[in-house]
Design an enzyme around this catalytic site. Structure first.
Site: not given
Ligand code: CA
Length: 425
Positions: A137, A142, A151, A210, A242, A253, A262, A266, A358
């Site tokens: 990540y 991203h 958030r 990705e 992905d 999550y 996920k 992929s 990403t």
């Protein structure tokens, strides 16, 4: 290091069209089959595939570290088991055999006819038996975008992000090759206005732009790979989509991370471009602030200047390019990812796949997912055919392409292209 096969002056006696992703300086590896030939190792040059099994049988790969079974294989793993130096020597040998100034192979026309096969006659197969798949990540843009959306815009990055190359263990069984279609996934979704979740096809199916890298055998369990050593353990790279179901992800999550959002698919590109071939395109990574911990420090250029683009093609009209990004935007580089992955003694094995995460760039047209490009569905993207996209629709084909270019040499990855079929009944 000076790698003979990377010389920009090299020309091949095999025709390579202007703008091809696959000049003699590339020579990526893959697995192919034809109507008459079983799956085996091949190397791409221009519009042709060089059959390494037959090349070996004809005696052109002598005095290297390989045996017939390394090429007469439905996966690249046996060849890669021989390690970095052996595969570098192999690529240098192939470069020599295809070089316009060498006629060892060229002069034997009956051999040329056996070992060079036009790409139209070839079916590409899954190139590796992927043991473990880890997804990082590592794009600051991203992670920031996602943090702003879900958030707190004022504290978009979580406190650990600038210290740790954040990652999770993914699912390798559902990694598929370019050209293979997927079905829209189904799962639990919790619509905003519902008290309880529902079971339905995902309404927010997304791609993730990705790149992936494949490892050689690492060190024994308990040992670590340093940033200095990391590139010696990396065979090569591919394009990587992905797939993600954002609505399923949102509900599931917490607290352990993504699961069914996920693991349904992929997609990878068919040709693995060696890290050796990418060496001339090394570039700096973004400045890291605060200073990272000792085991994540590195010297020299550790990223690669790889142009990336994503296209969406609706069922019955032309494609629209929806994003243009670059691998060099990644905050954490592959050496840091591998060093972090193994710092606790976790072992990596030949054929493991690491996803970059990403890859979003700094501008709105360089974001690496629909989630960001259409900003959670609030800014639908116009398609060339007049339609709009917030997420990926049934029968859309999503294609990622990538290439490097410098000193008149273009090293490309081809593409990873996947059609989304309607959910299964
Ligand atoms: Ca991902």
């Amino acid at each position: 290091m000076n790698i003979a096969a990377n010389n920009p002056e090299l020309r091949s006696w095999v025709e390579v069209k202007q703008g091809s992703d696959f000049p003699i300086q590339n020579l990526p590896f893959g697995i192919f089959k034809t109507n008459g030939l079983t799956p085996r190792v091949g190397v791409r040059i221009g519009d042709f595939v060089l059959d390494l099994k037959t090349l070996f049988v004809l005696g052109y790969l002598e005095n290297l570290a390989f045996e017939l079974s390394d090429f007469d294989s439905e996966y690249l793993n046996p060849m890669m088991k021989k390690g970095k130096k052996a595969t570098r020597d192999l690529r240098n040998r192939i470069s020599k055999l295809l070089n316009a100034t060498h006629d060892d192979l060229k002069k034997n026309e009956h051999h040329v006819g056996q070992v060079l096969i036009h790409i139209d006659q070839v079916e590409m197969c899954m190139p590796l038996q992927i043991g473990d798949y880890t997804d990082f990540y590592s794009s600051k843009e991203h992670a920031t975008n996602v943090g702003v959306m879900f958030r707190d815009p004022a504290n978009a990055l979580l406190p650990n992000w600038l210290w740790i190359p954040v990652g999770y263990h993914g699912r390798s069984s559902s990694i598929i090759i370019s050209g293979e279609a997927i079905h829209r996934p189904k799962g639990q979704i919790k619509p905003v206005d519902n008290e309880d979740p529902i079971y339905a096809p995902s309404r927010q199916l997304d791609f993730e732009l990705e790149m992936g890298f494949f490892t050689f055998d690492g060190k024994p369990i308990g040992d670590s790979i340093s940033t200095e050593e990391a590139e010696e353990y990396i065979f090569g790279m591919c394009l990587f989509n992905d797939w993600s179901a954002r609505d399923i992800q949102k509900w599931e999550y917490v607290p352990l991370g993504p699961f069914l959002a996920k693991n349904f698919a992929s997609s990878i590109s068919s040709w693995i471009v060696t890290l050796d071939a990418l060496q001339p395109f090394k570039t700096e990574t973004p400045k890291q602030e605060p200073e990272v911990l000792e085991y994540l420090k590195f010297t020299g250029e550790k990223s690669y200047d790889i142009h990336l683009e994503v296209a969406i093609k609706p069922d019955s009209s032309a494609e629209t390019i929806v994003s243009r990004s670059n691998f060099k935007y990644m905050y954490w580089n592959m050496a840091q990812q591998l060093a972090h992955h193994t710092v606790n003694g976790c072992n990596v094995r030949c054929g493991d796949l690491m996803g970059s995460g990403t890859i979003s760039g700094p501008t709105e047209d360089s974001y690496g997912s629909m989630l960001e490009l259409a900003w959670k569905g609030t800014k639908p993207l116009p398609m060339n055919d007049g339609s709009e996209r917030k997420f990926i629709m049934d029968n859309d084909i999503v294609t990622i392409r990538g290439f490097c270019e410098k000193n008149g040499v273009r090293i490309g990855f081809g593409e990873v292209s996947t059609k989304v079929l309607p959910a299964k009944k």
